[in-house]
Write an enzyme that holds these catalytic residues in place. Sequence first.
Site, PDB file in Angstrom:
ATOM      1  N   GLY A 276       0.786  -1.227   0.000  1.00 56.08           N
ATOM      2  CA  GLY A 276       0.000   0.000   0.000  1.00 56.08           C
ATOM      3  C   GLY A 276       0.813   1.269   0.000  1.00 56.08           C
ATOM      4  N   GLU A 318       4.622  -6.226   0.672  1.00 56.39           N
ATOM      5  CA  GLU A 318       4.009  -6.523  -0.621  1.00 56.39           C
ATOM      6  C   GLU A 318       3.810  -5.268  -1.468  1.00 56.39           C
ATOM      7  OE1 GLU A 318       0.420  -8.412   0.558  1.00 56.39           O
ATOM      8  OE2 GLU A 318       1.412 -10.148   1.429  1.00 56.39           O
ATOM      9  N   GLY A 320       3.315  -3.227  -4.750  1.00 51.82           N
ATOM     10  CA  GLY A 320       2.911  -3.454  -6.133  1.00 51.82           C
ATOM     11  C   GLY A 320       2.919  -2.142  -6.872  1.00 51.82           C
ATOM     12  N   ARG A 321       2.002  -1.266  -6.462  1.00 49.07           N
ATOM     13  CA  ARG A 321       1.919   0.079  -7.039  1.00 49.07           C
ATOM     14  C   ARG A 321       3.271   0.810  -6.955  1.00 49.07           C
ATOM     15  NH1 ARG A 321      -2.749   3.446  -6.405  1.00 49.07           N
ATOM     16  NH2 ARG A 321      -3.367   1.978  -4.776  1.00 49.07           N
ATOM     17  N   ARG A 358      -9.628   4.440 -12.650  1.00 53.44           N
ATOM     18  CA  ARG A 358      -9.368   4.894 -11.285  1.00 53.44           C
ATOM     19  C   ARG A 358      -9.907   6.292 -11.001  1.00 53.44           C
ATOM     20  NH1 ARG A 358      -5.116   5.827  -9.286  1.00 53.44           N
ATOM     21  NH2 ARG A 358      -5.511   5.041  -7.175  1.00 53.44           N
ATOM     22  N   CYS A 389     -19.266   6.819 -23.842  1.00 56.83           N
ATOM     23  CA  CYS A 389     -20.589   7.400 -23.633  1.00 56.83           C
ATOM     24  C   CYS A 389     -20.908   7.398 -22.145  1.00 56.83           C
ATOM     25  CB  CYS A 389     -21.635   6.607 -24.407  1.00 56.83           C
ATOM     26  SG  CYS A 389     -22.148   7.413 -25.909  1.00 56.83           S
ATOM     27  N   GLU A 390     -20.221   8.234 -21.402  1.00 57.46           N
ATOM     28  CA  GLU A 390     -20.351   8.274 -19.953  1.00 57.46           C
ATOM     29  C   GLU A 390     -19.846   9.633 -19.479  1.00 57.46           C
ATOM     30  OE1 GLU A 390     -21.477   6.926 -16.359  1.00 57.46           O
ATOM     31  OE2 GLU A 390     -21.454   5.547 -18.058  1.00 57.46           O
ATOM     32  N   TYR A 419      -2.876  -0.881 -11.695  1.00 58.30           N
ATOM     33  CA  TYR A 419      -4.337  -0.963 -11.680  1.00 58.30           C
ATOM     34  C   TYR A 419      -5.014  -0.339 -12.892  1.00 58.30           C
ATOM     35  CZ  TYR A 419      -3.255  -2.323  -6.973  1.00 58.30           C
ATOM     36  OH  TYR A 419      -2.718  -2.985  -5.891  1.00 58.30           O
TER      37      TYR A 419
END
Length: 461
Positions: A276, A318, A320-321, A358, A389-390, A419
């Site tokens: 994290g 751990e 990752g990011r 994200r 289309c959002e 991610y």
Amino acid sequence: MRAHEAGALHGDLGNRGPAWLRTPEDVNALVPQLWPRTVTRAEAGFLQVGGVSVADLAAEHGTPAYFLDEDDLRARCREFAAAFGDADVYYAGKSFLCKAVVRVVEEEGLFLDVCSGGELAVALAAGFPAGRIGFHGNNKSASELSRALEAGVGRIVVDSFDEIDRLTYLARLAGKRPNVLVRVTVGVEAHTHEFIATAHEDQKFGFSLAGGAAFQAAVTILDQGVLELKGLHSHIGSQIFDTSGFEVAARRVLELQAQIRDARGVELDELDLGGGFGIAYTTQDDPSTPGDLSKRINKIVESECEVASLRKPRLSIEPGRAIVGPSVFTLYEVGTVKDVDGIRTYVSVDGGMSDNIRTALYDASYSATLAGRVSKAEPMLARVVGKHCESGDIVVKDEFLPADVQPGDLLAVPGTGAYCRSMASNYNHVPRPPVVAVRDGASRVIVRRETEADLLALDVG
């Protein structure tokens, strides 16, 4: 923030931008902490990575595309491994996983964390040693656990009593004794978005410490004698910059370890404090170096072990990011520039929420820069949006771009390694972009671009 019928991301009407965002003196300048370390702006004005210009990359691979700076990725792996020394550094594969990245992780001496059968399949297909793999997940199926046992996965992080029962049955059937960690919910709510804070009580992960479930899980495993309980696991959230949360988590987990020792006479060998660790997405982010993280976390663990009269367990983390996030940027082509009088300028690119969910999902902030040229135009506050289309299809909520940005320009968004591809979708039936590794003046596709033929191949109706 004003209410808006299209959602909160549209409630900040006006062209002021967030309070922290400042008009740049040079709209062409790169902020080093946001970019992979081989990314520079050449004298001719274009960005280059690994010695290759974005114009050449776009011509060869198209846009949108994720470009991975392989030297940067390898350097971050080595920095974590060196900083944490005797600790085991598990690369969190959920951030981004493909066979090429798995091989980099192995070559640089890291362990690998997976959290599904699919991620395990990628790791094994790439030849990663199963004994160096950790297997996470709050609802691992019997088939996933069986495959982990068959492969000889090094450790399984158990997350529920149902899983303990399931894994115990399968281990007996297979005649194996897998190493397990108990995931402990320590009641620490990290200073992060609600959806990515994972250690407070009201969530799906782990065994509650406060309610006694974590202690009971450990005792159950020890008393049954089928699974090998190696230690305890805690993960308090994501995109964290303050180590005080780790201090509280370590104290509570080690208090549990002392309780287990006193009740069963067993002092567990391992402690995993998760990951994290935050990265810089914008100039407001100030991440710690691996060296600083190691010093603080090791000091915390040593201090808490001394208080609890425990020997220091083997530590694991751990990231990752923090490894892959800064190593990648996404390259887009501008298609439309629309000035909505008195409100803002919308710069539309050829990707969007299908390649980076994200911003819409977490209200995440990103940066962007004009990548194919330099401009002498004044900075203009803009919103970078996608082609879907959002109304919530936003890539970068607020960024200063040159006022002469126009269709055909290349736009680069840094910090998209974690991610983005792993959470990418086919919304509006848009094929997902490729991932291209760049190093020493050459590029290679490591995940190819999806095609419409790929989409149609799944449609058997």
